[in-house]
Design a protein around this motif. Sequence first.
Motif, PDB file in Angstrom:
ATOM      1  N   SER A   1       6.164   5.605  -3.544  1.00 25.27           N
ATOM      2  CA  SER A   1       5.330   5.149  -4.650  1.00 25.27           C
ATOM      3  C   SER A   1       4.542   6.359  -5.110  1.00 25.27           C
ATOM      4  CB  SER A   1       4.387   4.029  -4.194  1.00 25.27           C
ATOM      5  OG  SER A   1       3.492   3.667  -5.229  1.00 25.27           O
TER       6      SER A   1
ATOM      7  N   LYS B   1       4.750   2.257  -8.526  1.00 24.70           N
ATOM      8  CA  LYS B   1       5.464   1.099  -8.018  1.00 24.70           C
ATOM      9  C   LYS B   1       6.365   1.558  -6.876  1.00 24.70           C
ATOM     10  CE  LYS B   1       5.468  -1.321 -12.460  1.00 24.70           C
ATOM     11  NZ  LYS B   1       6.294  -1.953 -13.529  1.00 24.70           N
ATOM     12  N   TRP B   2       6.662   0.670  -5.953  1.00 24.54           N
ATOM     13  CA  TRP B   2       7.503   1.030  -4.824  1.00 24.54           C
ATOM     14  C   TRP B   2       8.966   1.089  -5.239  1.00 24.54           C
ATOM     15  CZ3 TRP B   2       5.883   3.242  -0.631  1.00 24.54           C
ATOM     16  CH2 TRP B   2       4.606   2.988  -0.146  1.00 24.54           C
TER      17      TRP B   2
END
Length: 280
Positions: free
Chosen positions: A125, A148-149
């Motif tokens: 991330s 965001k992952w």
Amino acid sequence: MRSVSARIVAATATAGLVGLVGLVGLALARPAGAAGSSTTTTASTTTTTTPSLSTLSPQAAYAAALKAAGRQSVHFESELSQGGVTIEVSGDSGANSGAQTITVTRGNLREHVKAMVVGQTGYISANATALRYVVGLTSAQSSKYANKWLSFPTSNAGLAELVAGLENAQVANELQMTGPFSYGPTTTVHGQRVRAVRGYVTSETGSKVRVVLYLPVTGTPTPVQEVTNPGAPKGSSTIHGTVTLTDWGQQISQTAPSHAVALLKLSPPSTSGATSTTAG
């Protein structure tokens, strides 16, 4: 530990950007063989004897440290600096998982990157800059997926560098250095009496960079701290790094992020557009 930050640093430095800028990743040589602890067996018991550093050569002390590190979990805190840029890394290795957070500072600017591995899957991330120049996403993708992952299989060699060193079996590789080895003075690091073992790593230009590994004077020789280019002033053009290792043998178990986006659906397996390093 070292390899994740080295990849991120090298990639973004090539782009000439603010934030993850200006540091050079080290291409490390393989460690010497591991030997050091002796085991005595009787008919009913097995006793492990920890050697005293005073009885070992510097190279044997280094090998004993690698063996002591073995496959243990550990918490690490590191700082790498060069040319006014500082990279701080905090993380934990575990048996089948690990995680770290990287903070990059240049003046008033700060950037963060998170990396994690759980089993056979890695996660990252990061902000848009790191996604663009480290991972190789397009500008539009980098903006869309910033912070965001993103997930990827660790079987992908290029992407696996992003989470290298976060599992116990990889810890010893992150402490790699080569000879000639020598002892430095006995000193105190974080309240613990330690003996310095001096060695070298090799930079990407082929030059030798001094490294000092501090080991406990007594007891199990699990490493306490590693210093790259000791004595180099902070903020100078010379690379300087310190890694402090604590909580050996701690229990670590990371939980995979939910709703992670598959990175390979966004970027080709070669992570085209990223600049890689041979570190780690």
